[in-house]
Write an enzyme that holds these catalytic residues in place. Structure first.
Site, short mmCIF file in Angstrom:
data_model
loop_
_atom_site.label_atom_id
_atom_site.label_comp_id
_atom_site.label_asym_id
_atom_site.label_seq_id
_atom_site.Cartn_x
_atom_site.Cartn_y
_atom_site.Cartn_z
N SER A 117 -1.26 6.48 1.66
CA SER A 117 -2.30 7.30 1.03
C SER A 117 -1.70 8.65 0.57
O SER A 117 -0.82 8.67 -0.27
CB SER A 117 -3.47 7.48 2.00
OG SER A 117 -4.60 7.96 1.34
N ASP A 144 -10.26 -1.54 -0.67
CA ASP A 144 -10.02 -0.15 -0.28
C ASP A 144 -11.01 0.74 -1.04
O ASP A 144 -10.95 0.85 -2.27
CB ASP A 144 -8.57 0.19 -0.66
CG ASP A 144 -8.16 1.59 -0.24
OD1 ASP A 144 -9.03 2.50 -0.24
OD2 ASP A 144 -6.97 1.78 0.06
N HIS A 198 -8.23 0.37 3.49
CA HIS A 198 -7.35 1.56 3.58
C HIS A 198 -6.82 1.81 5.00
O HIS A 198 -6.13 2.79 5.23
CB HIS A 198 -8.15 2.79 3.11
CG HIS A 198 -7.31 3.92 2.60
ND1 HIS A 198 -6.59 3.85 1.43
CD2 HIS A 198 -7.05 5.17 3.09
CE1 HIS A 198 -5.94 5.00 1.22
NE2 HIS A 198 -6.21 5.81 2.22
#
Lengths: 291, 291
Positions: free
Chosen positions: A155, A232, A269
């Site tokens: 991320s 995600d 995620h």
């Protein structure tokens, strides 16, 4: 920046025939604040210096998340690779607004060097990761070969990994990312961070830090692997934009052998996603770190 | 006890080609309180019922620790085995003293059924794990084959795994443990728990719950694997006593093929230790679950 910082070992856990140790030191790059990192040394390090893979974690994380939840240590032990887990920001700088939101300030250093006066003394995670940590660890005599170094992240840390890889002078042999913020100047998280830390905001970031911009102008061979999940929510909300990165890479002439971006059906995620593909990423980097 | 509890799915994460889902339901065994569990279903479960491995976590933990930090899901996916992660106690029973210490009450159910009046309505983790969860999950139509069930755990959960294995009627095909509290009636943690939950204290626990006592009188074939680390401070402080369990097993005639207790040099009590040997434990159970 001094490279004579004294490392204090806070803890040591035997893991996968090697050692996961947590260290603390006074970081010049972070304005003299104490910072922690974790270092996994494979058993093989007792026989000589081993290559280093740097893992950059995401928003709200610390040096612990990847070490505890990534499922990286087992594969790294088998490959004889060390993993360095830095923190995600300075802590305790005492800057007004530092702790007001989860996606800016503490836990959200974005792996850049701040240029706004109130942030620039402390928020220099780029220098911390790129220069300071290698210097401090080498000076401490740890059995690491920083000439063989690669980088990966998740991320915000995926942004960091790609950005540092593409903007440093071949310091890393390969880069990979799980669900990276791939085009931060066009994403809410990135804009907020750049507007907050940089005098020139996203314009300043475009040239220096944005992976999609950087790949479009990159002029050498690259070794990049990106995974992201179709479920995600941050991907769905346009925070990650891996499609922009992929498009820019292909336009710049990088084929599937140099830039591989994989859409993983049904994944989100979380670290459940990361751990699923962690071993695969370690093997990817081993190809280059052990070449 | 009703087996018609309604399962509410709180979250779902794709992991290793399967699914890690968190559920909530109103537990009759725990006196009507809501309880959570995690369930990992391997991809193979889409083609039919799969065997079940139950993981019991240690003091202060929840249903999340093993799922996030154990490195169990990858090996379980490859073997086609589901893993069920119960919580470690009821939560929110409102009993005086329930939240006063980290090693008793909330987060410390010890996988027994309380007999002291103030605890006996809620603190029935033995019934919850042994009977209620299989009934509720079967009734919900999840693709699990509870005729092929094994159990493992860590610390307090290692005690739980060995204790439930040795005191139930062959409900589990095999049991394993990381750093189990192996002889709780002779350890501070165990004595405190038994004195607190049971009218007869450790005397009541001796016959029913203490693994060292149970193995000494066990009259059938067993399949048990135990790992503990030499640098485990709780081992050094006499909380675990795996040597007592091993001695009792050998005295009762169980050889290395039936009861294997391994001392792991340099390892401690953490999930770094657990994750190192997690894959090995999954493979151990697969031998029996897939036989």
């Amino acid at each position: 920046m001094s490279n004579t910082a004294v490392l204090e070992k806070l803890s040591s856990n035997r893991a996968f025939g090697g050692e996961l140790a947590k260290y603390k030191f006074k970081s010049a790059a972070l304005g003299g604040l104490d910072t922690n990192f974790n270092l996994f040394l494979p058993g093989k390090a007792s026989g000589g210096n081993v290559p280093v893979l740097v893992y950059l974690a995401g928003l709200t994380c610390t040096e612990d998340n990847g070490a505890q939840k990534g499922s990286f240590l087992g594969p790294a032990a088998k490959e004889g690779i060390a993993i360095l887990f830095p923190d995600t920001s300075p802590r305790g700088a005492g800057i007004p607004g530092e702790d007001d939101s989860w996606d800016f300030g503490t836990g959200a250093g974005f792996y850049i060097n701040a240029t706004k006066p109130e942030w620039s003394k402390h928020y220099n995670m780029r220098t911390h990761v790129l220069f300071e940590l290698p210097q401090v660890l080498e000076a401490a005599g740890l059995p690491l070969d920083f000439k063989r170094q690669s980088i990966f992240g998740h991320s915000m840390g995926g942004h960091g990994a790609l950005s540092l890889y593409l903007s440093s002078s071949k310091q890393y042999r390969s880069a990979s990312a799980f669900a990276p913020i791939s085009n931060p100047v066009n994403a809410p998280w990135g804009k907020k961070a750049f507007d907050g830390y940089l005098q020139g905001g996203s314009d300043e970031a475009r040239e220096q830090y944005d992976s999609t911009e950087l790949i479009s102008k990159y002029k050498d061979t690259v070794h990049i692997l990106v995974d992201y999940g179709t479920e995600d929510n941050f991907y769905k909300n346009g925070q990650l934009l891996p499609e922009n990165f992929l498009k820019a890479a292909r336009l710049a002439g990088f084929d599937e052998m140099q830039v591989r971006v994989r859409e993983q059906e049904g994944y989100d995620h979380s670290y459940y996603f990361i751990s699923t593909f962690g071993e695969d990423h370690i093997h990817f980097h081993a190809n280059f770190l052990k070449a």
